[in-house]
Design a protein around this motif. Structure first.
Motif, mmCIF file in Angstrom:
data_model
loop_
_atom_site.group_PDB
_atom_site.id
_atom_site.type_symbol
_atom_site.label_atom_id
_atom_site.label_comp_id
_atom_site.label_asym_id
_atom_site.label_seq_id
_atom_site.Cartn_x
_atom_site.Cartn_y
_atom_site.Cartn_z
ATOM 1 N N MET A 68 0.831 -1.207 0.000
ATOM 2 C CA MET A 68 0.000 0.000 0.000
ATOM 3 C C MET A 68 0.868 1.261 0.000
ATOM 4 N N GLY A 69 1.675 1.436 1.019
ATOM 5 C CA GLY A 69 2.372 2.696 1.248
ATOM 6 C C GLY A 69 3.423 3.057 0.235
ATOM 7 N N ARG A 70 4.057 2.074 -0.383
ATOM 8 C CA ARG A 70 5.097 2.358 -1.377
ATOM 9 C C ARG A 70 4.592 2.135 -2.805
ATOM 10 N N SER A 71 3.299 1.955 -2.963
ATOM 11 C CA SER A 71 2.739 1.763 -4.300
ATOM 12 C C SER A 71 2.797 3.073 -5.090
ATOM 13 N N ARG A 72 2.776 2.953 -6.419
ATOM 14 C CA ARG A 72 2.760 4.160 -7.261
ATOM 15 C C ARG A 72 1.503 4.983 -6.976
ATOM 16 N N ALA A 73 0.397 4.309 -6.715
ATOM 17 C CA ALA A 73 -0.846 5.027 -6.449
ATOM 18 C C ALA A 73 -0.728 5.888 -5.194
ATOM 19 N N PHE A 74 -0.315 5.279 -4.067
ATOM 20 C CA PHE A 74 -0.272 6.027 -2.813
ATOM 21 C C PHE A 74 0.840 7.063 -2.816
ATOM 22 N N THR A 75 2.016 6.740 -3.361
ATOM 23 C CA THR A 75 3.101 7.726 -3.353
ATOM 24 C C THR A 75 2.757 8.943 -4.206
ATOM 25 N N GLY A 76 1.892 8.767 -5.204
ATOM 26 C CA GLY A 76 1.427 9.930 -5.953
ATOM 27 C C GLY A 76 0.664 10.898 -5.067
ATOM 28 N N TRP A 77 -0.201 10.349 -4.204
ATOM 29 C CA TRP A 77 -0.930 11.187 -3.244
ATOM 30 C C TRP A 77 0.038 11.768 -2.211
ATOM 31 N N LEU A 78 0.978 10.940 -1.716
ATOM 32 C CA LEU A 78 1.912 11.394 -0.691
ATOM 33 C C LEU A 78 2.813 12.504 -1.223
ATOM 34 N N PHE A 79 3.166 12.451 -2.497
ATOM 35 C CA PHE A 79 3.995 13.497 -3.102
ATOM 36 C C PHE A 79 3.322 14.860 -2.934
ATOM 37 N N GLY A 80 2.030 14.913 -3.175
ATOM 38 C CA GLY A 80 1.302 16.157 -2.997
ATOM 39 C C GLY A 80 1.287 16.618 -1.555
ATOM 40 N N ARG A 81 1.088 15.682 -0.616
ATOM 41 C CA ARG A 81 1.051 16.054 0.803
ATOM 42 C C ARG A 81 2.429 16.485 1.298
ATOM 43 N N MET A 82 3.491 15.870 0.774
ATOM 44 C CA MET A 82 4.839 16.280 1.155
ATOM 45 C C MET A 82 5.112 17.707 0.696
ATOM 46 N N ARG A 83 4.687 18.045 -0.512
ATOM 47 C CA ARG A 83 4.893 19.417 -0.989
ATOM 48 C C ARG A 83 4.055 20.409 -0.190
ATOM 49 N N ASP A 84 2.837 20.000 0.186
ATOM 50 C CA ASP A 84 2.014 20.871 1.036
ATOM 51 C C ASP A 84 2.700 21.127 2.376
ATOM 52 N N ALA A 85 3.325 20.086 2.921
ATOM 53 C CA ALA A 85 3.907 20.179 4.263
ATOM 54 C C ALA A 85 5.276 20.859 4.266
ATOM 55 N N PHE A 86 6.103 20.559 3.254
ATOM 56 C CA PHE A 86 7.495 21.001 3.283
ATOM 57 C C PHE A 86 7.858 22.002 2.188
ATOM 58 N N GLY A 87 6.930 22.314 1.300
ATOM 59 C CA GLY A 87 7.246 23.198 0.194
ATOM 60 C C GLY A 87 7.824 22.408 -0.975
ATOM 61 N N ASP A 88 8.406 23.102 -1.933
ATOM 62 C CA ASP A 88 8.951 22.445 -3.118
ATOM 63 C C ASP A 88 10.022 21.428 -2.741
ATOM 64 N N LEU A 89 9.992 20.291 -3.415
ATOM 65 C CA LEU A 89 10.966 19.228 -3.208
ATOM 66 C C LEU A 89 11.951 19.219 -4.366
ATOM 67 N N ASN A 90 13.083 18.535 -4.177
ATOM 68 C CA ASN A 90 14.067 18.456 -5.250
ATOM 69 C C ASN A 90 13.666 17.461 -6.341
ATOM 70 N N LEU A 91 12.573 16.725 -6.124
ATOM 71 C CA LEU A 91 12.110 15.736 -7.093
ATOM 72 C C LEU A 91 11.042 16.375 -7.977
ATOM 73 N N LYS A 92 11.159 16.187 -9.299
ATOM 74 C CA LYS A 92 10.369 16.980 -10.232
ATOM 75 C C LYS A 92 8.904 16.585 -10.325
ATOM 76 N N ASP A 93 8.606 15.269 -10.107
ATOM 77 C CA ASP A 93 7.220 14.851 -10.285
ATOM 78 C C ASP A 93 6.943 13.586 -9.465
ATOM 79 N N ALA A 94 5.718 13.094 -9.559
ATOM 80 C CA ALA A 94 5.295 11.950 -8.751
ATOM 81 C C ALA A 94 6.044 10.682 -9.126
ATOM 82 N N ASP A 95 6.421 10.535 -10.406
ATOM 83 C CA ASP A 95 7.192 9.351 -10.807
ATOM 84 C C ASP A 95 8.574 9.364 -10.171
ATOM 85 N N ALA A 96 9.217 10.516 -10.166
ATOM 86 C CA ALA A 96 10.533 10.629 -9.540
ATOM 87 C C ALA A 96 10.433 10.390 -8.034
ATOM 88 N N PHE A 97 9.343 10.870 -7.431
ATOM 89 C CA PHE A 97 9.125 10.658 -5.999
ATOM 90 C C PHE A 97 8.933 9.166 -5.710
#
Length: 490
Positions: free
Chosen positions: A295-324
């Protein structure tokens, strides 16, 4: 009251006292002042004396001889109580008390040795715990394999030979996949930056709730080695924080939430009985590992988590959800088991299984453990251990006497592979749900098909009932091939 009713009433008091002792252990690992370690070891020893006396009380044997079960639940209760009684009566009370005292005291000694990178400071304590556990294993096993006797504390019904055969089947495919990944020429960019502790903890709290953790019956604290503690109506978890690496906090939290939800979701009718908790550590790990990985490391969930990480920490060094997603699942030969990717994780467990089995059998001496660990690690992972906290001092398990526990991590991965195959068959839209941060369907499936049963069925039986197929390593290995083949373009 019938003999069965009297036995169950007695057992409920025993289980309640065991929960009190567990809370002492939680306190020791989280908020106990360091100066209280010696007193706590005496308290733990006293509690173990009380529990051992209750578990070996001759009345338990008399009730077991007379009790009649009216249904499947009753038969399962008697089966588990009889198993515990038979084991407890083989272990002398003085030995049980000595083990509780030694392992309580050892936790602080191990933590100090780990912090100071001082193996020599820990070896006398480890030698004492190993001596006591060997003595306990010999008392239980008689003429049988002492390591098998210890395994029953964590995975009833399995033997070291069965685990060895399973691991031998897994190793070639794991090593082959690892080799193909590392020679692929692709190395995902890692997540970099500063991630404030309080923001990490706030996000981990949110994610715990997303995965179904009920804070009215639990809490999150920090610990050196994350763990879950308790059952029934009070199940607590811990996590750890590194401000340069937030995945450790977030995924430790998800992992421990898997354990906690298993305990919280056992049928209320089994409260404070032999059926009122997870049936084995392997099945427990199937929950924590499926929550964390499938569940947690799936492409589906990490796509959602990528958005929450940017909300929480601001811009990340990773360009998109695939890179994340690739960063979350980056494969590398790291030292630390709890930080290992899914490909290397089981190789960490195979190492520990072989070493602890040799220690219990007397084929490996404590004085030679560090060298044996370092040699095996370099052979399996291709890098030399640089310091003890990255080697034999990294895990708390042996300091608290948990010999026989380590193989249940890989058993849990195998079980998780089987379970998630069935979950996907029943829920074709599970990825679409996880992609929007909705884990209710996936975790609800685990609750309904496995967690609610508690100890009603034997470990392998409860997995096979939920998975609707025999337990096999193939689903896990196929999942790893598919997932990492996609990420690394294999």
């Amino acid at each position: 009251m019938t003999a069965y009713d009297e036995l169950i009433a007695y057992q409920k008091d025993t289980h309640a006292l065991a929960q009190v002792m567990g809370r002492l252990g939680w306190d020791q690992e989280t908020v106990m002042p360091r100066g209280g370690a010696e007193q706590r070891s005496e308290e733990m020893a006293a509690m173990e004396s009380v529990l051992h006396a209750r578990r070996t009380d001759p009345r338990v044997g008399d009730w077991l001889a007379s009790a009649e079960a009216a249904d499947e639940v009753g038969r399962a209760n008697l089966r588990l109580i009889r198993r515990e009684y038979d084991r407890a009566t083989k272990v002398p009370a003085d030995l049980a008390k000595a083990l509780a005292k030694a392992t309580s005291r050892a936790q602080g000694i191990w933590a100090d040795a780990r912090a100071g990178e001082d193996v020599a400071a820990f070896l006398p304590t480890l030698a004492e715990i190993l001596r006591l556990r060997r003595e306990e294993a010999a008392a239980i096993a008689g003429d049988a394999d002492p390591y098998d006797a210890l395994l029953q504390d964590y995975e009833p019904g399995i033997t070291g030979a069965e685990i060895e055969a399973l691991f031998s089947r897994m190793r070639p495919r794991l090593v082959d996949l690892r080799g193909r990944i590392l020679s692929s020429g692709f190395d995902p960019e890692p997540l970099k930056g500063h991630f404030a502790e309080q923001v990490q903890l706030a996000l981990s709290t949110e994610i715990a709730q997303v995965f179904g953790y009920n804070f009215s019956h639990g809490r999150i604290d920090k610990a050196v080695h994350p763990f879950s503690s308790g059952s029934g109506q009070d199940v607590r978890i811990t996590t750890r924080v590194d401000e340069s690496e937030p995945f450790g906090c977030l995924y430790s939290t998800i992992h421990e939430v898997g354990h906690a939800c298993y305990e919280l979701h056992v049928d209320d009718a089994y409260f404070l009985t032999a059926l009122g908790g997870g049936v084995s550590m392997g099945v427990h790990e199937s929950q924590s590992r499926s929550y964390e990985n499938q569940m947690g490391r799936s492409r589906a969930f990490t796509g959602w988590l990528f958005g929450r990480m940017r909300d929480a920490f601001g811009d990340l060094n990773l360009k998109d959800a695939d890179a994340f997603h690739a960063a979350v699942n980056r494969v590398r030969s790291g030292y630390i088991r709890t930080e290992a990717d899914e490909v290397h994780y089981n190789l960490h467990i195979l190492l520990r299984f072989d070493l602890e089995r040799a220690l219990i059998r007397g084929d490996l001496q404590v004085a030679d453990l560090e060298l044996a660990w370092n040699d095996r690690f370099e052979a399996d992972f291709g890098v030399a251990v640089d310091k003890p906290s990255h080697g034999m001092l990294q895990d708390v398990h042996w300091s608290v006497g948990l010999f026989g526990y380590f193989p249940t991590y890989t058993l849990g991965n195998v079980y998780a592979g089987c379970l998630f195959n069935a979950l996907r068959a029943d829920m074709p839209d599970v990825d679409a749900q996880m992609a929007v941060g909705n884990l209710r369907g996936a975790t609800g499936w685990m609750k309904d098909n496995l967690q609610t049963h508690g100890g009603l069925y034997e470990p392998r039986d409860v997995v096979e009932r939920a998975a609707r197929a025999p337990v096999s390593e193939a689903p896990l290995l196929d999942y790893l091939d598919a997932k990492f083949g996609a990420i690394y373009g294999l």
